[in-house]
Design a protein around this motif. Structure first.
Motif, PDB file in Angstrom:
ATOM      1  N   GLY A 126       2.095   2.706  -3.374  1.00  0.00           N
ATOM      2  CA  GLY A 126       1.079   2.871  -4.409  1.00  0.00           C
ATOM      3  C   GLY A 126       0.456   1.583  -4.898  1.00  0.00           C
ATOM      4  O   GLY A 126       0.094   1.479  -6.071  1.00  0.00           O
ATOM      5  N   ILE A 184       0.832  -1.197   0.000  1.00  0.00           N
ATOM      6  CA  ILE A 184       0.000   0.000   0.000  1.00  0.00           C
ATOM      7  C   ILE A 184       0.866   1.245   0.000  1.00  0.00           C
ATOM      8  O   ILE A 184       0.606   2.206  -0.730  1.00  0.00           O
ATOM      9  CB  ILE A 184      -0.929  -0.003   1.223  1.00  0.00           C
ATOM     10  CG1 ILE A 184      -1.935  -1.151   1.124  1.00  0.00           C
ATOM     11  CG2 ILE A 184      -1.679   1.312   1.348  1.00  0.00           C
ATOM     12  CD1 ILE A 184      -2.881  -1.226   2.284  1.00  0.00           C
ATOM     13  N   ALA A 191      -3.997   4.640   2.727  1.00  0.00           N
ATOM     14  CA  ALA A 191      -4.346   5.079   1.374  1.00  0.00           C
ATOM     15  C   ALA A 191      -5.685   5.793   1.421  1.00  0.00           C
ATOM     16  O   ALA A 191      -6.555   5.461   2.230  1.00  0.00           O
ATOM     17  CB  ALA A 191      -4.399   3.898   0.412  1.00  0.00           C
ATOM     18  N   SER A 245       0.905   1.608   6.877  1.00  0.00           N
ATOM     19  CA  SER A 245       0.597   2.336   5.638  1.00  0.00           C
ATOM     20  C   SER A 245      -0.871   2.742   5.619  1.00  0.00           C
ATOM     21  O   SER A 245      -1.700   2.165   6.326  1.00  0.00           O
ATOM     22  CB  SER A 245       0.903   1.472   4.401  1.00  0.00           C
ATOM     23  OG  SER A 245       2.277   1.236   4.266  1.00  0.00           O
ATOM     24  N   TYR A 288      -1.728   5.746  -7.234  1.00  0.00           N
ATOM     25  CA  TYR A 288      -2.295   4.624  -7.977  1.00  0.00           C
ATOM     26  C   TYR A 288      -3.498   5.115  -8.771  1.00  0.00           C
ATOM     27  O   TYR A 288      -4.497   5.532  -8.200  1.00  0.00           O
ATOM     28  CB  TYR A 288      -2.705   3.515  -6.998  1.00  0.00           C
ATOM     29  CG  TYR A 288      -3.468   2.360  -7.604  1.00  0.00           C
ATOM     30  CD1 TYR A 288      -3.179   1.878  -8.881  1.00  0.00           C
ATOM     31  CD2 TYR A 288      -4.479   1.724  -6.874  1.00  0.00           C
ATOM     32  CE1 TYR A 288      -3.883   0.818  -9.414  1.00  0.00           C
ATOM     33  CE2 TYR A 288      -5.184   0.658  -7.403  1.00  0.00           C
ATOM     34  CZ  TYR A 288      -4.884   0.204  -8.666  1.00  0.00           C
ATOM     35  OH  TYR A 288      -5.580  -0.855  -9.207  1.00  0.00           O
ATOM     36  N   SER A 293      -8.840   7.709  -1.179  1.00  0.00           N
ATOM     37  CA  SER A 293      -9.405   8.004  -2.492  1.00  0.00           C
ATOM     38  C   SER A 293     -10.836   8.487  -2.311  1.00  0.00           C
ATOM     39  O   SER A 293     -11.455   8.268  -1.265  1.00  0.00           O
ATOM     40  CB  SER A 293      -9.383   6.761  -3.393  1.00  0.00           C
ATOM     41  OG  SER A 293      -9.883   7.065  -4.680  1.00  0.00           O
ATOM     42  N   TRP A 297      -5.770   6.937  -6.104  1.00  0.00           N
ATOM     43  CA  TRP A 297      -5.409   6.653  -4.723  1.00  0.00           C
ATOM     44  C   TRP A 297      -4.084   7.333  -4.383  1.00  0.00           C
ATOM     45  O   TRP A 297      -3.132   7.279  -5.172  1.00  0.00           O
ATOM     46  CB  TRP A 297      -5.269   5.156  -4.505  1.00  0.00           C
ATOM     47  CG  TRP A 297      -6.549   4.389  -4.589  1.00  0.00           C
ATOM     48  CD1 TRP A 297      -7.173   3.942  -5.722  1.00  0.00           C
ATOM     49  CD2 TRP A 297      -7.363   3.960  -3.497  1.00  0.00           C
ATOM     50  NE1 TRP A 297      -8.319   3.264  -5.412  1.00  0.00           N
ATOM     51  CE2 TRP A 297      -8.471   3.253  -4.051  1.00  0.00           C
ATOM     52  CE3 TRP A 297      -7.276   4.086  -2.111  1.00  0.00           C
ATOM     53  CZ2 TRP A 297      -9.461   2.687  -3.247  1.00  0.00           C
ATOM     54  CZ3 TRP A 297      -8.268   3.517  -1.320  1.00  0.00           C
ATOM     55  CH2 TRP A 297      -9.334   2.841  -1.884  1.00  0.00           C
ATOM     56  N   THR A 313      -1.155   7.258  -1.425  1.00  0.00           N
ATOM     57  CA  THR A 313      -0.731   6.345  -0.367  1.00  0.00           C
ATOM     58  C   THR A 313       0.524   6.850   0.325  1.00  0.00           C
ATOM     59  O   THR A 313       1.305   7.613  -0.253  1.00  0.00           O
ATOM     60  CB  THR A 313      -0.465   4.939  -0.937  1.00  0.00           C
ATOM     61  OG1 THR A 313       0.749   4.963  -1.703  1.00  0.00           O
ATOM     62  CG2 THR A 313      -1.609   4.479  -1.832  1.00  0.00           C
TER      63      THR A 313
END
Length: 446
Positions: free
Chosen positions: A41, A38, A406, A404, A373, A408, A387, A389
């Motif tokens: 990316g 994650i 992320a 980690s 991502y 979005s 996304w 991250t």
């Protein structure tokens, strides 16, 4: 009875989206293999040196300096969904954006794996992952008409949709070092059986024109997802001490769902696929053809005072070749059954996913990772997600901790999930979705 038939007919034409509504067709959330993945990316390079690489590129399990390593990870997916429609005055001018439903859900997952350096050139790996990509919950409070001085919006009922059930994946594979710079690998991925439940419900507390039914309606099923197997081939090649190249290929496979309540179908009058609610249980099973996957990756480590690594990855998925086939319980279907919605598959588009990331390893051996991502949607370009991250970690001897996260978001317009007969309002709702994923992994190397 007429009211019930009307609800069934409307439900068959209602499209659902949000959270993981489209998972039966495409899978709605990125597959999480490890915490480091994650942070960079969602790139497969984040799984290098770990058995988690078996799910993306099994050749990368060989990038481990120790004899063996074991990891255990936990992840959580927080999904927030808001639905609203514009309120207009008698002249048609915009007054406000009325948010009428907010859903906030959290879904956990776990990962565990072991990789072992058996011979000088041979690495073995075993990994297990439990994800929640199939889960979604939608609950809408329905309020009655305004009346009285102290009871202006009485609760009259609920509209609910839900699908629960974790997807458990097991992978086993090996990587062999053919040359000093070249590694070839293969892995077998197995989706294990799990308990699932689908539910469609209109709960009537007090009769109201704001409810989608005059009486309580509840449909429930316990779908069975067939155990499936798939093969992933991988390779990695070190061009020089600064540049490495990797590639992986995941074969096309089919998955079957029996006794499902929700089925994605193609309605030519809708921009997106619709979820038909099979309340009469006419469909015995649905076969989903999943496309193959080609993954190409680059890793570049320049000469730098602070160790820095750049990652770039592209993943191609030919979704245009996928389709859905249905098996019915009876040869003679009722005249009211919308057979036309099942005769043709929704036209999906091929997608190219891009992963970009950078990883710094400071002098204290503390890493800092950032990634991006681009996650295009096979259904429609308007549903693409980007996304962002980030991640870090800490090392205590042989024990490593990675953390980690992320983020979005996605905004789109779509009709009300529970339309009210005779209601006059804007044709489309504005749907705003926010996704937040966090992961923690402990890894011990021998």
């Amino acid at each position: 009875m007429k009211q019930r038939l009307l609800v069934i007919f409307i439900a068959s034409l209602v499209s659902l989206h949000g959270q993981s509504f489209f998972s039966p067709l495409i899978g709605d959330l990125p597959a999480i293999s490890s915490t480091r993945q994650i942070g960079v990316g969602f790139s497969s390079w984040g799984n290098s040196g770990s058995a988690a690489a078996l799910f993306t590129n099994p050749a990368l399990i060989a990038m481990s300096a120790g004899k063996a390593s074991f990891y255990f990870g936990m992840d959580g997916n927080s999904i927030n969904e808001k639905r609203s429609f514009p309120v207009q005055d008698s002249f048609g001018d915009f007054l406000a954006d009325n948010t009428y439903v907010v859903n906030s859900n959290w879904y956990p997952g776990v990962q565990v794996g072991l990789n072992y350096h058996l011979l000088d050139r041979l690495h073995l790996g075993l990994a297990f992952q439990q994800s929640v990509n199939r889960n979604f919950r939608y609950e809408e409070e329905v309020r009655g008409s305004v009346y009285g001085q102290y009871n202006r919006d009485p609760l009259v009922g609920y509209h609910r949709l839900s699908s629960t059930g974790n997807i458990a994946r097991l992978a086993i594979g090996s990587s062999y070092q053919v040359l000093k710079q070249l590694r070839l690998a293969a892995a077998l991925e197995i989706n294990l059986p799990s308990a699932n439940e689908d539910r469609y419900e209109i709960e009537v507390i007090k009769s109201s024109v704001n409810l989608a039914a005059a009486e309580t309606i509840s449909y429930q099923s316990k779908p069975t997802i067939a155990t499936l197997k798939n093969v992933i081939l991988g390779m990695s090649y070190d061009v020089n001490r600064h540049l490495s190249f990797a590639a992986a290929y995941k074969f096309q496979y089919n998955t079957s769902v029996e006794n499902g309540l929700f089925h994605l179908v193609y309605d030519t009058t809708s921009l997106l696929p619709v979820f038909n609610i099979d309340s009469t249980r006419q469909i015995k099973s649905a076969d989903y053809a999943r496309p193959c996957e080609l993954r190409l990756s680059l890793k570049y480590e320049p000469q730098n005072i602070i160790k820095t690594v750049f990652y770039l990855e592209a993943v191609f998925q030919p979704w245009s070749k996928s389709k859905v086939e249905y098996e019915y319980r009876n040869e003679g279907l009722p005249a009211a059954f919308p057979i036309d919605l099942y005769t043709s598959s929704y036209p999906l588009r091929d997608v190219l996913k891009i992963h970009v990331a950078v990883e710094h390893i400071f002098f204290s051996d503390v890493p800092f990772r950032m990634g991006f991502y681009h996650d295009p949607n096979p259904i429609d370009a308007g549903m693409d997600r980007n996304w962002f991250t980030a991640g870090t970690g800490y090392l205590w001897g042989n024990l490593a901790l990675d953390v980690s996260g992320a983020f979005s978001k996605c905004d789109y317009d779509y009709p009300d999930l529970f339309p009210i007969a005779g209601e006059e309002r804007n044709k489309f709702d504005t749907v705003r979705e926010n996704y937040l994923t966090g992961t923690l992994t402990l890894k011990y190397s021998f």
